[in-house]
Design a protein around this motif. Structure first.
Motif, mmCIF file in Angstrom:
data_model
loop_
_atom_site.group_PDB
_atom_site.id
_atom_site.type_symbol
_atom_site.label_atom_id
_atom_site.label_comp_id
_atom_site.label_asym_id
_atom_site.label_seq_id
_atom_site.Cartn_x
_atom_site.Cartn_y
_atom_site.Cartn_z
ATOM 1 N N ARG A 95 0.840 -1.199 0.000
ATOM 2 C CA ARG A 95 0.000 0.000 0.000
ATOM 3 C C ARG A 95 0.871 1.244 0.000
ATOM 4 N N ALA A 96 1.960 1.229 0.772
ATOM 5 C CA ALA A 96 2.881 2.363 0.805
ATOM 6 C C ALA A 96 3.567 2.539 -0.542
ATOM 7 N N THR A 97 3.933 1.430 -1.170
ATOM 8 C CA THR A 97 4.581 1.497 -2.484
ATOM 9 C C THR A 97 3.628 2.057 -3.533
ATOM 10 N N HIS A 98 2.360 1.665 -3.461
ATOM 11 C CA HIS A 98 1.365 2.178 -4.406
ATOM 12 C C HIS A 98 1.201 3.683 -4.236
ATOM 13 N N LEU A 99 1.113 4.139 -2.981
ATOM 14 C CA LEU A 99 0.975 5.572 -2.719
ATOM 15 C C LEU A 99 2.221 6.324 -3.180
ATOM 16 N N CYS A 100 3.395 5.747 -2.915
ATOM 17 C CA CYS A 100 4.655 6.350 -3.353
ATOM 18 C C CYS A 100 4.717 6.446 -4.870
ATOM 19 N N SER A 101 4.311 5.391 -5.558
ATOM 20 C CA SER A 101 4.369 5.396 -7.016
ATOM 21 C C SER A 101 3.403 6.411 -7.604
ATOM 22 N N LEU A 102 2.241 6.599 -6.965
ATOM 23 C CA LEU A 102 1.310 7.634 -7.410
ATOM 24 C C LEU A 102 1.961 9.009 -7.336
ATOM 25 N N MET A 103 2.621 9.264 -6.206
ATOM 26 C CA MET A 103 3.291 10.552 -6.032
ATOM 27 C C MET A 103 4.418 10.725 -7.036
ATOM 28 N N MET A 104 5.267 9.710 -7.182
ATOM 29 C CA MET A 104 6.445 9.827 -8.034
ATOM 30 C C MET A 104 6.073 10.012 -9.498
ATOM 31 N N ILE A 105 5.111 9.233 -9.985
ATOM 32 C CA ILE A 105 4.767 9.331 -11.400
ATOM 33 C C ILE A 105 4.031 10.635 -11.681
ATOM 34 N N THR A 106 3.300 11.156 -10.690
ATOM 35 C CA THR A 106 2.638 12.456 -10.853
ATOM 36 C C THR A 106 3.663 13.573 -10.926
ATOM 37 N N GLY A 157 1.822 5.932 9.240
ATOM 38 C CA GLY A 157 2.931 5.027 8.951
ATOM 39 C C GLY A 157 3.076 4.766 7.464
ATOM 40 N N THR A 158 1.946 4.709 6.745
ATOM 41 C CA THR A 158 1.976 4.515 5.297
ATOM 42 C C THR A 158 2.705 5.662 4.619
ATOM 43 N N LEU A 159 2.412 6.893 5.062
ATOM 44 C CA LEU A 159 3.080 8.061 4.484
ATOM 45 C C LEU A 159 4.584 8.008 4.728
ATOM 46 N N GLY A 160 4.979 7.603 5.932
ATOM 47 C CA GLY A 160 6.406 7.509 6.244
ATOM 48 C C GLY A 160 7.107 6.466 5.402
#
Length: 237
Positions: A95-106, A157-160
Motif C-alpha cells: 500500500r505504501a509502495t502504491h501511494l509512493c508510485s502515485l506521487m512519483m509518477i505524478t 505510517g503509510t506516508l512515512g
C-alpha cells in the motif's frame, strides 16, 4: 489494516498499465545503453554527459539511465501494477509502495509538462519513449488508481514508508555524484549550485511529496465515503 481487493476489471486495467510501464522501461534502458538516442544540443555542466561512444560507454549510459527519477518512477509503477494485476490486493508495504508510485509518477508528469516538455525537441526513438514514460504511463496509472483502487489502508505510517524510496534516491544521487561529479537534474547539481542550495531544494521537494501523498490519501477517503453513502441510499430505497 483494511485495504479493498480489486475487481476483475481493476486487475485487467492494472495489467494494461503494467504492460505500458514495462514497455517504456525496457525500451528506454535498451536504447539508452546502446546509445540510440540523439545527443542533446546543450548539456549543463555537472549533469549526465560524456559517456564514450560504442560499447565502452554502455555501462555508464545504463547507470545514468537508471539514475533518473523518471526511470525509477516508471519502474516502481511497473512493479506495483504487476503485483496488483496478479494478486488483486496489497499488504502494508505494498500500500505504501502504491501511494509512493502515485506521487512519483505524478511529479514526473508535472515536471515534464511544465519545465521540460515545452523546451524539448524530440527526435528518433524519443518521439515514442518520451511521451510513453512522461504522459501515457502517468495518466494510465493515476486513472486506474482513481477508478479501480485499491482503497483504504493509508495511515501516518503509510506516508512515512512511502517516503523511503524518494529519500533513498536522493541519498544515492548525492553519493554517486560525489564520485562522478555528475547529476541527473539541475536542482541536485552540487557542482553548479552547491550543497546548501541542493539541501534547500531537496527539503522543498520532500515537503511537496508529502503534500501530494496527502492529496491522494484525501481523494481515497472521499471516494470511499462517497461509496458508503451510495450503498446506504441503495439499502434505504
Amino acid at each position: 489494516m483494511n485495504v479493498t481487493e480489486l475487481s476483475r476489471r481493476g486487475r485487467a486495467a492494472y495489467w494494461v498499465v503494467a504492460a505500458l510501464a514495462w514497455a517504456g522501461v525496457a525500451s528506454t534502458i535498451i536504447i539508452s545503453t546502446l546509445g540510440g538516442y540523439a545527443p542533446p544540443t546543450y548539456v549543463e555542466e555537472g549533469l549526465f554527459a560524456g559517456a564514450a561512444h560504442g560499447w565502452s560507454g554502455a555501462p555508464q549510459r545504463l547507470a545514468d539511465c537508471l539514475s533518473y527519477f523518471t526511470e525509477l518512477s516508471n519502474i516502481i509503477v511497473a512493479l506495483i501494477s504487476t503485483m496488483l494485476a496478479r494478486r488483486g490486493s496489497v499488504g502494508r508495504w505494498g500500500r505504501a509502495t502504491h501511494l509512493c508510485s502515485l506521487m512519483m509518477i505524478t511529479v514526473t508528469a508535472i515536471v515534464y509538462a511544465t519545465l521540460i516538455g515545452p523546451y524539448e525537441v524530440l527526435s528518433g526513438f524519443a518521439l515514442v519513449t518520451n511521451p510513453l514514460q512522461h504522459i501515457v504511463v502517468p495518466a494510465a496509472f493515476v486513472g486506474t488508481a482513481a477508478l479501480a483502487g485499491p482503497r483504504g489502508g493509508i495511515t501516518w505510517g503509510t506516508l512515512g514508508r512511502a517516503l523511503l524510496i524518494p529519500v533513498a534516491w536522493v541519498a544515492y544521487t548525492l553519493v554517486r555524484g560525489a564520485f562522478t561529479h555528475q547529476y541527473p537534474y539541475g536542482f541536485v547539481n552540487v557542482w553548479r549550485i552547491g550543497y546548501a542550495q541542493v539541501a534547500i531544494n531537496i527539503v522543498a521537494i520532500l515537503i511537496g511529496a508529502l503534500l501530494f501523498m496527502a492529496l491522494f490519501a484525501g481523494a481515497d477517503w472521499a471516494i470511499r465515503q462517497a461509496g458508503r453513502t451510495d450503498t446506504s441510499r441503495s439499502e434505504d430505497a
